[in-house]
Design a protein around this motif. Structure first.
Motif, short mmCIF file in Angstrom:
data_model
loop_
_atom_site.label_atom_id
_atom_site.label_comp_id
_atom_site.label_asym_id
_atom_site.label_seq_id
_atom_site.Cartn_x
_atom_site.Cartn_y
_atom_site.Cartn_z
N GLY A 13 -10.68 -1.44 -6.97
CA GLY A 13 -9.25 -1.20 -6.93
C GLY A 13 -8.76 -0.21 -5.90
O GLY A 13 -9.51 0.30 -5.07
N PHE A 14 -7.47 0.06 -5.98
CA PHE A 14 -6.76 0.87 -5.00
C PHE A 14 -7.25 2.31 -4.96
O PHE A 14 -7.55 2.85 -3.88
CB PHE A 14 -5.26 0.84 -5.34
N LEU A 51 2.02 6.59 -6.99
CA LEU A 51 1.08 7.63 -7.42
C LEU A 51 1.67 9.03 -7.21
O LEU A 51 1.47 9.92 -8.05
CB LEU A 51 -0.25 7.49 -6.70
N GLY A 52 2.41 9.22 -6.13
CA GLY A 52 3.09 10.49 -5.91
C GLY A 52 4.13 10.75 -6.98
O GLY A 52 4.26 11.86 -7.51
N TYR A 53 4.88 9.70 -7.32
CA TYR A 53 5.88 9.82 -8.37
C TYR A 53 5.22 10.08 -9.73
O TYR A 53 5.72 10.86 -10.53
CB TYR A 53 6.75 8.56 -8.44
N LEU A 54 4.10 9.44 -9.97
CA LEU A 54 3.37 9.66 -11.21
C LEU A 54 2.97 11.13 -11.34
O LEU A 54 3.08 11.72 -12.40
CB LEU A 54 2.13 8.77 -11.26
N MET A 112 0.84 -1.20 0.00
CA MET A 112 0.00 0.00 0.00
C MET A 112 0.87 1.26 0.00
O MET A 112 0.63 2.19 -0.76
CB MET A 112 -0.93 0.01 1.21
N VAL A 113 1.91 1.27 0.83
CA VAL A 113 2.81 2.42 0.89
C VAL A 113 3.53 2.60 -0.45
O VAL A 113 3.65 3.72 -0.96
CB VAL A 113 3.82 2.25 2.05
N ALA A 114 3.97 1.51 -1.05
CA ALA A 114 4.62 1.58 -2.36
C ALA A 114 3.66 2.12 -3.42
O ALA A 114 4.06 2.89 -4.30
CB ALA A 114 5.14 0.20 -2.77
#
Length: 117
Positions: free
Chosen positions: A77-78, A18-21, A11-13
């Protein structure tokens, strides 16, 4: 316990991805070689939104939670589970996606401007 840790780490990854995206294109302003990693991440983001392909991180988290005896992620989904309806209302999903696309394109435009100098 191990399965739960695996699910939590996944989940953290996923949040980190998503932050990197969203912001990784700006990292390329400082570290130009990272643009290739971001292009891959952005490509995966586009593929998953357009085709509805399941993210391997979502599958891994679901698997870990089920094996830990917890309820798995819902089929939606997430993003639907952790972000939509939690961070912003679901009716703004399209606006958020377009805003993210504009942010990424802006980061790429800035990258190109800096590279031409």
């Amino acid at each position: 316990m191990l399965y739960r840790l695996l699910a939590e780490a996944t989940m953290v990854a996923h949040f980190a991805f998503l932050g990197y995206l969203a912001l990784g294109g700006f990292l390329a302003w400082r570290w130009p070689r990272t643009i290739w990693f971001h292009l891959g991440a952005a490509g995966w983001g586009i593929v998953s939104v357009v085709t509805g392909a399941e993210c391997p991180l979502t599958l891994a988290e679901h698997w870990g939670r089920v094996h830990a005896g917890q309820p798995g992620l819902p089929p939606s989904g997430f993003v639907d589970h952790y972000i939509e309806g939690v961070v912003y209302p679901e009716e703004y999903s399209l606006l958020v996606r377009w805003t993210l696309a504009v942010l990424v394109l802006f980061s790429y435009a800035g990258y190109l401007v800096l590279r031409r100098r």
